[in-house]
Motif scaffolding. Sequence first.
Motif, PDB file in Angstrom:
ATOM      1  N   THR A   1      20.792  55.084  11.760  1.00  0.00           N
ATOM      2  CA  THR A   1      20.513  54.701  10.370  1.00  0.00           C
ATOM      3  C   THR A   1      19.917  53.292  10.310  1.00  0.00           C
ATOM      4  O   THR A   1      20.168  52.453  11.174  1.00  0.00           O
ATOM      5  N   GLY A   2      19.126  53.089   9.292  1.00  0.00           N
ATOM      6  CA  GLY A   2      18.580  51.762   8.994  1.00  0.00           C
ATOM      7  C   GLY A   2      18.890  51.437   7.548  1.00  0.00           C
ATOM      8  O   GLY A   2      18.843  52.320   6.681  1.00  0.00           O
ATOM      9  N   TYR A   3      19.207  50.186   7.297  1.00  0.00           N
ATOM     10  CA  TYR A   3      19.667  49.785   5.957  1.00  0.00           C
ATOM     11  C   TYR A   3      19.074  48.430   5.618  1.00  0.00           C
ATOM     12  O   TYR A   3      19.088  47.518   6.446  1.00  0.00           O
ATOM     13  N   GLU A   4      18.536  48.298   4.426  1.00  0.00           N
ATOM     14  CA  GLU A   4      17.985  47.008   4.004  1.00  0.00           C
ATOM     15  C   GLU A   4      18.254  46.806   2.511  1.00  0.00           C
ATOM     16  O   GLU A   4      17.772  47.585   1.668  1.00  0.00           O
ATOM     17  N   PRO A   5      19.053  45.795   2.153  1.00  0.00           N
ATOM     18  CA  PRO A   5      19.309  45.489   0.739  1.00  0.00           C
ATOM     19  C   PRO A   5      18.647  44.175   0.331  1.00  0.00           C
ATOM     20  O   PRO A   5      18.513  43.249   1.141  1.00  0.00           O
ATOM     21  N   VAL A   6      18.232  44.077  -0.916  1.00  0.00           N
ATOM     22  CA  VAL A   6      17.841  42.800  -1.503  1.00  0.00           C
ATOM     23  C   VAL A   6      18.520  42.715  -2.862  1.00  0.00           C
ATOM     24  O   VAL A   6      18.778  43.731  -3.499  1.00  0.00           O
ATOM     25  N   GLY A   7      18.802  41.514  -3.295  1.00  0.00           N
ATOM     26  CA  GLY A   7      19.466  41.378  -4.584  1.00  0.00           C
ATOM     27  C   GLY A   7      19.778  39.935  -4.888  1.00  0.00           C
ATOM     28  O   GLY A   7      19.581  39.044  -4.059  1.00  0.00           O
ATOM     29  N   GLY A   8      20.281  39.707  -6.087  1.00  0.00           N
ATOM     30  CA  GLY A   8      20.665  38.358  -6.458  1.00  0.00           C
ATOM     31  C   GLY A   8      20.868  38.225  -7.955  1.00  0.00           C
ATOM     32  O   GLY A   8      20.724  39.193  -8.714  1.00  0.00           O
ATOM     33  N   ALA A   9      21.202  37.011  -8.367  1.00  0.00           N
ATOM     34  CA  ALA A   9      21.308  36.688  -9.785  1.00  0.00           C
ATOM     35  C   ALA A   9      19.902  36.347 -10.269  1.00  0.00           C
ATOM     36  O   ALA A   9      19.545  35.190 -10.485  1.00  0.00           O
TER      37      ALA A   9
END
Length: 314
Positions: A187-195
């Motif tokens: 599996t490969g996983y990539e998250p981005v996020g923030g306020a």
Amino acid sequence: MSIIVEFDPFKVLKHALKRGGEFAELYMGETINTSIVCEEDRIEKVISGRDRGIGIRVISNLKTSYAYTNDITEKGLIELADVVSKAVKEGSGEGVIGPVRKETPSGFSIKEPPSLVPLSKKVSAVKRGNNTARKVDKRVRQVRVVYGDGFRRTAIVNSIGEWVEEERTWLIYIVQVVAAEGNIIQTGYEPVGGAIGFELLDENPPAKVAETAAKRAIISLAARKAPGGKMTVVLSSEAGGTMIHEAIGHGLEADLAGQGLSVYSEMLGDEIAAPIITVIDDATIPYKRGSFSFDDEGSPAQRTVLVENGILKS
């Protein structure tokens, strides 16, 4: 403009303390959020909604009584305050002084509030990530793309006269890819996020996020088996933060320490880690998911050194 427009919060707090109690607090929140999930090459979920409500708590002799409602009228809130006040068996009220508004820091400027972005544009971003990930390699078997955003307004008013209001915006975009070759599955996983607002996806295009996740899964198919034994480990910043959180973060929570339930309760000033370890809890870093102007009790965000050169500081 204040979120509190339909009632006098101090009138409600007086009712909450009329049978005694050392402290009363009113917490009002309103949240608008959207969640989109793409699986099996199709949009599976699109959920959006608005939540609004108020909680009232009274503290008496170290015991907390709490109730909440979505009836925002003054009449409804006074009735709720009366219910909470009945739980107070003894103790004397401290009275209610006039409001002392805390200055709200400027916070983080949001260029494109997600609540103003058309739903079709959000769905398009999810589809773009899904399509890109599937085209990276024929060994890609499954792709899951998750989009979420939220906007929250809060107001905290208490019986010592403090009145704090804040707005928070956040956004996350996650791509998870499953690749297979023969009997090997990775599996490969990539998250981005923030306020941050929808501009996050300008800085981190969905196609790029998806490609990163897919390539991570494909590269892992050829990974050698990790040997056993003791060896040096190099952690990325994100993994290091998660490890610190799980290793000592929960033990350093103030409510546990205050009750003597933390393993660190009597260890201030003691060496609890190697001298190369310094741990900082900082809620003032711009645009990070854990950042804020005030916490949920109205205390201003700050930078706290927890461990300095291995010594427990706070």
